[in-house]
Design an enzyme around this catalytic site. Structure first.
Site, PDB file in Angstrom:
ATOM      1  N   LYS A 243       0.845  -1.206   0.000  1.00 19.35           N
ATOM      2  CA  LYS A 243       0.000   0.000   0.000  1.00 19.35           C
ATOM      3  C   LYS A 243       0.876   1.250   0.000  1.00 19.35           C
ATOM      4  O   LYS A 243       1.683   1.453   0.901  1.00 19.35           O
ATOM      5  CB  LYS A 243      -0.915   0.000   1.232  1.00 19.35           C
ATOM      6  CG  LYS A 243      -1.678   1.315   1.472  1.00 19.35           C
ATOM      7  CD  LYS A 243      -2.595   1.261   2.695  1.00 19.35           C
ATOM      8  CE  LYS A 243      -3.183   2.622   3.049  1.00 19.35           C
ATOM      9  NZ  LYS A 243      -4.028   2.607   4.253  1.00 19.35           N
TER      10      LYS A 243
ATOM     11  N   ASP B 134      -2.461  10.202   3.912  1.00 17.25           N
ATOM     12  CA  ASP B 134      -3.861   9.819   4.084  1.00 17.25           C
ATOM     13  C   ASP B 134      -4.573  10.813   5.000  1.00 17.25           C
ATOM     14  O   ASP B 134      -4.556  10.680   6.216  1.00 17.25           O
ATOM     15  CB  ASP B 134      -3.943   8.398   4.672  1.00 17.25           C
ATOM     16  CG  ASP B 134      -5.391   7.933   4.845  1.00 17.25           C
ATOM     17  OD1 ASP B 134      -6.296   8.615   4.312  1.00 17.25           O
ATOM     18  OD2 ASP B 134      -5.596   6.892   5.499  1.00 17.25           O
TER      19      ASP B 134
ATOM     20  N   LYS C 119      -9.962  12.750   8.486  1.00 15.07           N
ATOM     21  CA  LYS C 119      -9.448  12.289   9.782  1.00 15.07           C
ATOM     22  C   LYS C 119      -9.425  13.448  10.775  1.00 15.07           C
ATOM     23  O   LYS C 119      -9.272  14.595  10.368  1.00 15.07           O
ATOM     24  CB  LYS C 119      -8.011  11.778   9.613  1.00 15.07           C
ATOM     25  CG  LYS C 119      -7.896  10.393   9.019  1.00 15.07           C
ATOM     26  CD  LYS C 119      -6.453   9.930   9.027  1.00 15.07           C
ATOM     27  CE  LYS C 119      -6.303   8.564   8.380  1.00 15.07           C
ATOM     28  NZ  LYS C 119      -7.024   7.492   9.071  1.00 15.07           N
TER      29      LYS C 119
ATOM     30  N   ASP D  18       1.682   6.344   5.611  1.00 11.72           N
ATOM     31  CA  ASP D  18       0.707   5.388   5.082  1.00 11.72           C
ATOM     32  C   ASP D  18       1.212   4.661   3.825  1.00 11.72           C
ATOM     33  O   ASP D  18       0.452   3.986   3.146  1.00 11.72           O
ATOM     34  CB  ASP D  18      -0.628   6.104   4.807  1.00 11.72           C
ATOM     35  CG  ASP D  18      -1.822   5.186   4.994  1.00 11.72           C
ATOM     36  OD1 ASP D  18      -1.666   4.128   5.625  1.00 11.72           O
ATOM     37  OD2 ASP D  18      -2.911   5.528   4.490  1.00 11.72           O
TER      38      ASP D  18
ATOM     39  N   ASP E  20     -12.100   7.113   4.031  1.00 13.54           N
ATOM     40  CA  ASP E  20     -10.864   6.882   4.788  1.00 13.54           C
ATOM     41  C   ASP E  20     -10.432   5.409   4.724  1.00 13.54           C
ATOM     42  O   ASP E  20      -9.320   5.071   5.120  1.00 13.54           O
ATOM     43  CB  ASP E  20     -11.055   7.336   6.245  1.00 13.54           C
ATOM     44  CG  ASP E  20      -9.741   7.499   6.985  1.00 13.54           C
ATOM     45  OD1 ASP E  20      -8.690   7.500   6.307  1.00 13.54           O
ATOM     46  OD2 ASP E  20      -9.765   7.622   8.227  1.00 13.54           O
TER      47      ASP E  20
ATOM     48  N   ARG F  65      -7.634  -0.335   1.208  1.00 13.68           N
ATOM     49  CA  ARG F  65      -8.197  -1.573   0.661  1.00 13.68           C
ATOM     50  C   ARG F  65      -8.683  -1.373  -0.771  1.00 13.68           C
ATOM     51  O   ARG F  65      -8.732  -2.311  -1.563  1.00 13.68           O
ATOM     52  CB  ARG F  65      -9.307  -2.085   1.588  1.00 13.68           C
ATOM     53  CG  ARG F  65     -10.464  -1.144   1.760  1.00 13.68           C
ATOM     54  CD  ARG F  65     -11.338  -1.500   2.957  1.00 13.68           C
ATOM     55  NE  ARG F  65     -10.665  -1.241   4.230  1.00 13.68           N
ATOM     56  CZ  ARG F  65     -11.154  -1.569   5.418  1.00 13.68           C
ATOM     57  NH1 ARG F  65     -12.312  -2.189   5.519  1.00 13.68           N
ATOM     58  NH2 ARG F  65     -10.475  -1.293   6.512  1.00 13.68           N
TER      59      ARG F  65
HETATM   60  N1  BES Z   1      -4.184   4.565   6.969  1.00 14.71           N
HETATM   61  C1  BES Z   1      -5.296   4.265   7.790  1.00 14.71           C
HETATM   62  C2  BES Z   1      -4.950   3.261   8.887  1.00 14.71           C
HETATM   63  C3  BES Z   1      -3.957   3.711   9.929  1.00 14.71           C
HETATM   64  C4  BES Z   1      -4.393   4.289  11.105  1.00 14.71           C
HETATM   65  C5  BES Z   1      -2.614   3.490   9.750  1.00 14.71           C
HETATM   66  C6  BES Z   1      -3.470   4.671  12.066  1.00 14.71           C
HETATM   67  C7  BES Z   1      -1.688   3.866  10.698  1.00 14.71           C
HETATM   68  C8  BES Z   1      -2.116   4.452  11.856  1.00 14.71           C
HETATM   69  C9  BES Z   1      -6.423   3.667   6.950  1.00 14.71           C
HETATM   70  O1  BES Z   1      -6.504   4.136   5.665  1.00 14.71           O
HETATM   71  C10 BES Z   1      -7.699   3.997   7.646  1.00 14.71           C
HETATM   72  O2  BES Z   1      -7.990   5.142   7.766  1.00 14.71           O
HETATM   73  N2  BES Z   1      -8.423   2.978   8.093  1.00 14.71           N
HETATM   74  C11 BES Z   1      -9.661   3.132   8.760  1.00 14.71           C
HETATM   75  C12 BES Z   1     -10.628   2.112   8.195  1.00 14.71           C
HETATM   76  C13 BES Z   1     -12.062   2.354   8.553  1.00 14.71           C
HETATM   77  C14 BES Z   1     -12.555   3.668   8.008  1.00 14.71           C
HETATM   78  C15 BES Z   1     -12.889   1.200   7.993  1.00 14.71           C
HETATM   79  C16 BES Z   1      -9.449   2.904  10.263  1.00 14.71           C
HETATM   80  O3  BES Z   1      -8.600   2.096  10.642  1.00 14.71           O
HETATM   81  O4  BES Z   1     -10.116   3.564  11.031  1.00 14.71           O
HETATM   82 ZN    ZN Z   2      -4.676   4.762   4.820  1.00 16.21          ZN
HETATM   83 ZN    ZN Z   3      -7.565   5.997   5.531  1.00 15.39          ZN
END
Ligand code: BES
Ligand code: ZN
Ligand code: ZN
Length: 496
Positions: free
Chosen positions: A265, A270, A277, A288, A347, A351
């Site tokens: 990825k 992000d 966020k 990220d 967010d 995936r």
């Molecule tokens: N890049 C983030 C995940 C992340 C969070 C990586 C903290 C490193 C530290 C990812 O893209 C994300 O935002 N995931 C969400 C998914 C949810 C919206 C289904 C999450 O983990 O909240």
């Molecule tokens: Zn992300």
């Molecule tokens: Zn994200």
């Protein structure tokens, strides 16, 4: 890091800091010092200090001493190995880190490391530990005299008296390649999002490909569109930075070699998109692309070490931003494999870009696909910040990854793919939604990306959201990017 080899009595070697390893017990330490050529008088003085500091050479402990002109080096580090039959790779890696720590403490630019038979099989780990522990991210520091941020160590001299030098040199070289690739990954992940955009990542991939003699192709927006990668395009829509789809190929000389795909990825920053966020901690989202960095620099090491397996690396890279043109919750997009996805959260973008990359990898029918991503914030609640989480469709593949991580001293734990949670991905208007429904965010991540891989292809998903970034520094690296899984991937490739 410059490394050299010397066949001499340790007491005559000139360095800022000399390290002598010893198995547990004060008498054993005294024996090790005697073998190294220390005088009885000096050993007597050291013995007093060991008692004063209660040092007995237990595993992963060390004591730092001033040499006061008694030997040619300025300072001495005695590093404890613990019980003779219980010396472990991980504690040797940590002792390497202690050497770097100590070097920083005494302001050493050069260290000498005495390699006798007890530690000769761990020369790779010692080397890796020193280089990893010595890592600093200094690209943006202008004040040279800021003590805390100086990289002190430039030089390691290995002192070998009786052990086989040539075999050792090979292991030390390997350790250097593993550690350098990890430090390079840390550099890219630590680089601010505005200086490591998808185009910048692609340029860096070109540099790596050239240096490590790998084939490379980079697709821009038009080729990504032509290749029906609708998810990558959709996430990139809200950004002024165009997306990139990067492919690197290592071809082994072995006939009929197996073929493995590594997918990482590469979200350069992000912000969350329209599902923005919260501001706290958003700055860490420059990390990220930790999966992309792990894959890219593993390829650098693979190109140098030449394992007997063909490896293709795929890096889908985008920036996830809110904008008038950005992807919206409720939008429906189509992945390369034809599946439609209703956006619940912009967010959950990782995936999405992985869906296209994994569909592409799956079409090539490789022997295995390993995908790495900073996919879910929930990863930190599974086993904490040290662990990478692995979930796979094939036990053999997962075991290979776990074995490689253990060898490298990188922590990995397997989570179950819980089939019951798949129903949380249903959508009334599309084939899937992109959010799922369960508290087990990390498992949900695996369930989503698995949808884009043919069931017959062994597949493993690694979530490094927790392990890719350290909030505090440790023996093997400072606060910030960890470069996690680079070494595990290289070890995995070497053993495949
Ligand atoms: N890049 C983030 C995940 C992340 C969070 C990586 C903290 C490193 C530290 C990812 O893209 C994300 O935002 N995931 C969400 C998914 C949810 C919206 C289904 C999450 O983990 O909240
Ligand atoms: Zn992300
Ligand atoms: Zn994200």
């Amino acid at each position: 890091m410059k490394t050299s080899f010397l066949k001499t009595k340790p007491t005559t070697a000139k360095s800022d800091l000399i390290t002598i390893f010893s198995v547990e017990g004060r008498k054993n330490v005294e024996g090790a010092l005697r073998r190294a050529g220390f005088s009885d008088k000096f050993i007597g003085e050291i013995a007093k200090q060991m008692i004063a500091e209660n040092f007995t050479a237990k595993a992963s402990t060390s004591i730092e001493l001033f040499a006061a002109g008694q030997i040619s080096s300025k300072n001495i580090l005695i590093a404890g190995l613990g019980k003779k039959d219980e010396i472990k790779k991980l504690s040797m890696l940590n002792l390497g880190g202690s050497i770097a720590y100590s070097a920083k403490n005494v302001g050493a630019r050069s260290v000498a490391v005495v390699i006798d038979k007890e530690v000769s099989e761990f020369a790779k780990e010692i080397t890796e530990g020193i280089i990893l522990g010595n890592y600093r991210f200094l690209k943006y520091k202008t004040c040279e005299d800021d003590d805390d941020d100086k990289t002190f160590l430039k030089d390691i001299t290995y002192i070998m008296d009786s052990v086989n030098m040539n075999a050792l040199k090979g292991r030390i070289e390997e350790g250097k390649v593993f550690a350098k690739a990890t430090c390079d990954a840390r550099d890219l992940v630590n680089t601010p999002g505005s200086d490591a955009t998808p185009s910048d990542i692609a340029s860096e991939a070109r540099r790596v490909a050239k240096a490590a003699k790998l084939a490379i192709s980079v697709w821009g927006k038009n080729e990504i569109k032509k290749n029906r990668m609708g998810c990558i395009l959709a996430v990139a829509k809200g950004s002024a930075e165009p997306p990139r789809f990067i492919r690197l190929d290592y071809k082994s000389k072995k006939k009929n070699a197996k073929h493995v795909f590594l997918v990482g990825k590469g979200v350069s920053f992000d912000a969350g998109g329209i599902s923005l966020k919260p501001p706290r901690g958003m700055y860490a989202m420059k990390s990220d692309m930790g999966g992309a960095a792990a894959v890219l620099y593993a390829m650098e090491a693979i190109g140098r070490l030449k394992p007997n397996v063909n490896i293709t690396a795929l890096i889908p890279s985008v920036e996830n931003m809110p904008d008038g043109k950005a992807l919206k919750p409720g939008d429906i997009i189509k992945a390369r494999n034809g599946k439609t996805i209703e956006i619940f959260s912009t967010d959950a973008e990782g995936r999405l870009i992985l869906a296209d990359a994994l569909s592409f990898a799956s079409e090539k029918k490789p022997d295995a696909i390993v995908e790495l991503s900073t996919l879910t914030g929930g990863a930190a609640y599974c086993c904490g910040e040290l662990y990478s989480l692995v979930m796979g469709t094939n036990d053999k593949l997962v075991s290979k990854l776990k074995d490689a991580s253990k060898t490298c001293g990188e922590y990995m734990w397997e989570l179950p793919i819980v089939e019951e949670y798949r129903k949380g991905y249903t959508s009334s208007t599309a084939d899937l939604n992109n959010q799922g429904k369960s508290k087990a965010q990390t498992i949900l991540g695996a369930i989503f990306v698995r949808e884009f891989v043919d069931d017959k292809i062994p597949f493993a998903h690694l979530d490094i959201a927790a392990s890719g970034w350290a909030d505090d520094g440790g023996l093997l690296g400072p606060k910030g990017a960890t470069g996690v899984m680079v070494r595990t991937l290289v070890e995995f490739a070497m053993n495949y």
